[in-house]
Design a protein around this motif. Sequence first.
Motif, PDB file in Angstrom:
ATOM      1  N   ARG A  87       0.834  -1.210   0.000  1.00 21.73           N
ATOM      2  CA  ARG A  87       0.000   0.000   0.000  1.00 21.73           C
ATOM      3  C   ARG A  87       0.865   1.255   0.000  1.00 21.73           C
ATOM      4  NH1 ARG A  87      -4.410  -1.930   4.458  1.00 21.73           N
ATOM      5  NH2 ARG A  87      -2.949  -0.828   5.810  1.00 21.73           N
ATOM      6  N   ASN A  88       1.963   1.211   0.755  1.00 15.57           N
ATOM      7  CA  ASN A  88       2.849   2.366   0.785  1.00 15.57           C
ATOM      8  C   ASN A  88       3.486   2.606  -0.581  1.00 15.57           C
ATOM      9  OD1 ASN A  88       5.753   3.577   1.354  1.00 15.57           O
ATOM     10  ND2 ASN A  88       4.461   4.151   3.086  1.00 15.57           N
ATOM     11  N   PHE A  89       3.824   1.522  -1.265  1.00 14.51           N
ATOM     12  CA  PHE A  89       4.413   1.635  -2.604  1.00 14.51           C
ATOM     13  C   PHE A  89       3.455   2.326  -3.572  1.00 14.51           C
ATOM     14  CE2 PHE A  89       4.504  -0.405  -6.839  1.00 14.51           C
ATOM     15  CZ  PHE A  89       5.711   0.090  -7.296  1.00 14.51           C
ATOM     16  N   VAL A  90       2.199   1.928  -3.546  1.00 19.49           N
ATOM     17  CA  VAL A  90       1.213   2.509  -4.457  1.00 19.49           C
ATOM     18  C   VAL A  90       0.943   3.971  -4.101  1.00 19.49           C
ATOM     19  CG1 VAL A  90      -1.173   2.371  -5.259  1.00 19.49           C
ATOM     20  CG2 VAL A  90       0.171   0.287  -4.978  1.00 19.49           C
ATOM     21  N   GLY A  91       0.937   4.283  -2.813  1.00 17.36           N
ATOM     22  CA  GLY A  91       0.634   5.642  -2.388  1.00 17.36           C
ATOM     23  C   GLY A  91       1.789   6.618  -2.467  1.00 17.36           C
ATOM     24  N   TRP A  92       3.026   6.106  -2.572  1.00 18.29           N
ATOM     25  CA  TRP A  92       4.199   6.968  -2.483  1.00 18.29           C
ATOM     26  C   TRP A  92       4.249   8.075  -3.532  1.00 18.29           C
ATOM     27  CZ3 TRP A  92       7.549   8.849   0.647  1.00 18.29           C
ATOM     28  CH2 TRP A  92       8.696   9.464   0.168  1.00 18.29           C
ATOM     29  N   PRO A  93       3.994   7.809  -4.819  1.00 22.60           N
ATOM     30  CA  PRO A  93       4.082   8.900  -5.800  1.00 22.60           C
ATOM     31  C   PRO A  93       3.190  10.086  -5.456  1.00 22.60           C
ATOM     32  CG  PRO A  93       4.033   6.795  -6.925  1.00 22.60           C
ATOM     33  CD  PRO A  93       3.731   6.504  -5.483  1.00 22.60           C
ATOM     34  N   LYS A  94       1.964   9.815  -5.034  1.00 25.76           N
ATOM     35  CA  LYS A  94       1.056  10.907  -4.679  1.00 25.76           C
ATOM     36  C   LYS A  94       1.490  11.583  -3.381  1.00 25.76           C
ATOM     37  CE  LYS A  94      -3.319  10.159  -5.271  1.00 25.76           C
ATOM     38  NZ  LYS A  94      -4.693   9.641  -5.062  1.00 25.76           N
ATOM     39  N   ARG A 157      13.859   7.037   0.627  1.00 24.02           N
ATOM     40  CA  ARG A 157      12.605   6.397   0.220  1.00 24.02           C
ATOM     41  C   ARG A 157      12.416   6.418  -1.294  1.00 24.02           C
ATOM     42  NH1 ARG A 157       9.342   3.982  -1.479  1.00 24.02           N
ATOM     43  NH2 ARG A 157       7.239   3.425  -0.806  1.00 24.02           N
ATOM     44  N   HIS A 158      12.876   7.465  -1.986  1.00 23.16           N
ATOM     45  CA  HIS A 158      12.771   7.503  -3.444  1.00 23.16           C
ATOM     46  C   HIS A 158      13.582   6.366  -4.074  1.00 23.16           C
ATOM     47  CE1 HIS A 158      10.567  11.269  -3.841  1.00 23.16           C
ATOM     48  NE2 HIS A 158      11.363  11.802  -2.939  1.00 23.16           N
ATOM     49  N   GLU A 159      14.772   6.139  -3.554  1.00 19.83           N
ATOM     50  CA  GLU A 159      15.608   5.060  -4.064  1.00 19.83           C
ATOM     51  C   GLU A 159      14.972   3.697  -3.799  1.00 19.83           C
ATOM     52  OE1 GLU A 159      20.103   3.252  -3.287  1.00 19.83           O
ATOM     53  OE2 GLU A 159      19.674   5.361  -2.811  1.00 19.83           O
ATOM     54  N   PHE A 160      14.392   3.554  -2.611  1.00 21.71           N
ATOM     55  CA  PHE A 160      13.717   2.305  -2.264  1.00 21.71           C
ATOM     56  C   PHE A 160      12.509   2.077  -3.168  1.00 21.71           C
ATOM     57  CE2 PHE A 160      11.044  -0.331   0.674  1.00 21.71           C
ATOM     58  CZ  PHE A 160      11.899  -1.429   0.735  1.00 21.71           C
ATOM     59  N   GLN A 161      11.840   3.157  -3.553  1.00 26.81           N
ATOM     60  CA  GLN A 161      10.697   3.042  -4.458  1.00 26.81           C
ATOM     61  C   GLN A 161      11.111   2.427  -5.791  1.00 26.81           C
ATOM     62  OE1 GLN A 161       7.644   3.538  -3.698  1.00 26.81           O
ATOM     63  NE2 GLN A 161       6.473   3.827  -5.589  1.00 26.81           N
ATOM     64  N   GLU A 162      12.273   2.826  -6.281  1.00 27.59           N
ATOM     65  CA  GLU A 162      12.751   2.278  -7.545  1.00 27.59           C
ATOM     66  C   GLU A 162      13.009   0.777  -7.424  1.00 27.59           C
ATOM     67  OE1 GLU A 162      12.894   3.820 -10.470  1.00 27.59           O
ATOM     68  OE2 GLU A 162      11.892   5.436  -9.383  1.00 27.59           O
ATOM     69  N   GLU A 163      13.531   0.358  -6.281  1.00 29.14           N
ATOM     70  CA  GLU A 163      13.775  -1.071  -6.085  1.00 29.14           C
ATOM     71  C   GLU A 163      12.458  -1.840  -6.018  1.00 29.14           C
ATOM     72  OE1 GLU A 163      16.454  -4.065  -3.288  1.00 29.14           O
ATOM     73  OE2 GLU A 163      16.354  -1.911  -2.838  1.00 29.14           O
ATOM     74  N   SER A 166      10.984  -2.186  -9.493  1.00 29.64           N
ATOM     75  CA  SER A 166      11.618  -3.216 -10.325  1.00 29.64           C
ATOM     76  C   SER A 166      11.153  -4.611  -9.940  1.00 29.64           C
ATOM     77  CB  SER A 166      13.146  -3.120 -10.211  1.00 29.64           C
ATOM     78  OG  SER A 166      13.582  -3.463  -8.905  1.00 29.64           O
ATOM     79  N   LEU A 167      10.802  -4.800  -8.673  1.00 34.85           N
ATOM     80  CA  LEU A 167      10.332  -6.097  -8.202  1.00 34.85           C
ATOM     81  C   LEU A 167       8.845  -6.313  -8.440  1.00 34.85           C
ATOM     82  CD1 LEU A 167      12.206  -6.324  -4.765  1.00 34.85           C
ATOM     83  CD2 LEU A 167      12.713  -7.635  -6.834  1.00 34.85           C
ATOM     84  N   ASN A 168       8.093  -5.207  -8.570  1.00 36.25           N
ATOM     85  CA  ASN A 168       6.625  -5.288  -8.641  1.00 36.25           C
ATOM     86  C   ASN A 168       6.058  -4.397  -9.740  1.00 36.25           C
ATOM     87  OD1 ASN A 168       6.070  -6.818  -5.896  1.00 36.25           O
ATOM     88  ND2 ASN A 168       7.493  -5.161  -5.399  1.00 36.25           N
ATOM     89  N   PRO A 169       6.443  -4.621 -10.980  1.00 34.93           N
ATOM     90  CA  PRO A 169       6.003  -3.726 -12.061  1.00 34.93           C
ATOM     91  C   PRO A 169       4.496  -3.743 -12.282  1.00 34.93           C
ATOM     92  CG  PRO A 169       7.059  -5.686 -12.954  1.00 34.93           C
ATOM     93  CD  PRO A 169       7.323  -5.700 -11.478  1.00 34.93           C
ATOM     94  N   ILE A 196       9.054  -7.764  -1.259  1.00 36.89           N
ATOM     95  CA  ILE A 196       9.776  -6.781  -0.450  1.00 36.89           C
ATOM     96  C   ILE A 196      11.233  -7.219  -0.340  1.00 36.89           C
ATOM     97  CG2 ILE A 196       9.828  -5.498   1.725  1.00 36.89           C
ATOM     98  CD1 ILE A 196       7.024  -6.766   2.276  1.00 36.89           C
ATOM     99  N   PRO A 197      12.180  -6.379  -0.699  1.00 41.59           N
ATOM    100  CA  PRO A 197      13.588  -6.768  -0.550  1.00 41.59           C
ATOM    101  C   PRO A 197      14.004  -6.738   0.919  1.00 41.59           C
ATOM    102  CG  PRO A 197      13.444  -4.494  -1.258  1.00 41.59           C
ATOM    103  CD  PRO A 197      12.032  -5.030  -1.275  1.00 41.59           C
ATOM    104  N   PRO A 198      14.877  -7.637   1.329  1.00 39.62           N
ATOM    105  CA  PRO A 198      15.406  -7.577   2.695  1.00 39.62           C
ATOM    106  C   PRO A 198      16.512  -6.527   2.773  1.00 39.62           C
ATOM    107  CG  PRO A 198      16.422  -9.374   1.519  1.00 39.62           C
ATOM    108  CD  PRO A 198      15.408  -8.786   0.562  1.00 39.62           C
ATOM    109  N   CYS A 199      16.939  -6.261   3.971  1.00 37.87           N
ATOM    110  CA  CYS A 199      18.069  -5.361   4.160  1.00 37.87           C
ATOM    111  C   CYS A 199      19.284  -5.931   3.426  1.00 37.87           C
ATOM    112  CB  CYS A 199      18.385  -5.216   5.647  1.00 37.87           C
ATOM    113  SG  CYS A 199      19.928  -4.323   5.999  1.00 37.87           S
ATOM    114  N   PRO A 200      19.920  -5.152   2.556  1.00 38.48           N
ATOM    115  CA  PRO A 200      21.070  -5.664   1.810  1.00 38.48           C
ATOM    116  C   PRO A 200      22.306  -5.863   2.678  1.00 38.48           C
ATOM    117  CG  PRO A 200      20.773  -3.328   1.359  1.00 38.48           C
ATOM    118  CD  PRO A 200      19.587  -3.759   2.185  1.00 38.48           C
TER     119      PRO A 200
END
Length: 294
Positions: A87-94, A157-163, A166-169, A196-200
Motif C-alpha cells: 500500500r505504501n508503494f502505491v501511495g508513495w508517488p502521490k 525512500r525515493h531510491e527504495f521506491q525504484e527497487e 523493479s520487483l513489482n512492475p 519486499i527486498p530484505p536489508c542488503p
Amino acid sequence: MRFSRLLRSQFVPKHNPVYDKDIKLLEDFLISKPNILVLTGAGISTESGIPDYRSEGVGLYARTNHKPIQHIEFLRSGPTRQRYWARNFVGWPKFSSTKPNDTHIALARFQSEGRIQGIVTQNVDKLHTKAGAKDVIELHGSGYKVICLNCDYSVDRHEFQEELNSLNPEFKDAPDMIRPDGDVDIPQDYIENFKIPPCPKCGFHLKPEIVFFGDNVPRERHRIIAEMINKSDGLLVVGSSLLVFSGYRMVLQTKELNLPVALVNIGATRADPLADIKLDAKCGDVIPKLFCFK
C-alpha cells in the motif's frame, strides 16, 4: 486551479470563520513572546490534500474501517509487512509529490525572520522542509527514509521506491486512497504477491523511519525537544488535537515551566483546559495572516 483547490480541501473538516480580532490576539501573543516553539499536527497538512485520522466526517477513521498499522504487528507478521509495503508503494508517488500550503510557507518565513524559535511536527510528510523550514524536529519520524530493524542500514525512500518498482512492475496501476502516513487502501488481490527486498546489509526487515502506533519516540528526540521548551517563551500548537501523548506531553512540559500555550485547531483538543489562547479555526485562515496587520 479551482478544481485543484477543491481536491486539496476535501480533507478539511467543517469550520467556522475566524475574525480579525482573534488573529490579532494571536499575533500580539507572538510579538510579546518572540521565542515561541511551534508544534504542528495533521491538521496543518489537510489543506495540502493529506487527510488526518480523526477529523469528523473527513478523517481516515470517519471514511474507512482501517486503523493505522501497529508497531508490534509490523514486527511480528510477514503478511502485515507485505500489506503495508504494498500500500505504501502505491501511495508513495502521490504522497511524495504533495506540496506545502500557505501555513507551511508562513511558518518557514516566521522562522527565517526570527519570530519563532523552531518547529516540531507530528507529521511525517516533510512539508515543512519543502516549504523552506530549517532543522525541523520530526517527532514521529519521516516517511522519506527507510531503515533496517536490525542494523544501521538506511536508504532514501525515493531510491527504495525504484527497487520496489523493479520487483513489482504490475502494481503501477493499482487503485489507491491516500492515508496520513503515505499508506493507502488497495484491493487484497494486489497485495498477496507483493515482493519486499530484505536489508542488503544484514538480511532483516526494512521499515519507514516512522514511529508507528504503539512504538516509542526515541529518547534523544524527547531530550532535544525538552531543551527547546526550556529555552522557549511558550508553545504554539497548530493543527493537532493532541490526542497522541507525545504531542500532549509537550504541552504539559510547557505548563510545568509556567509558560503560555496557544492553540489553533478545528474543534476541541486535549489541551483546551490548559490553553492561554485557543482559536477554533482552520490553520490556513489564521497562520498566513499573522504579521500582516498594519
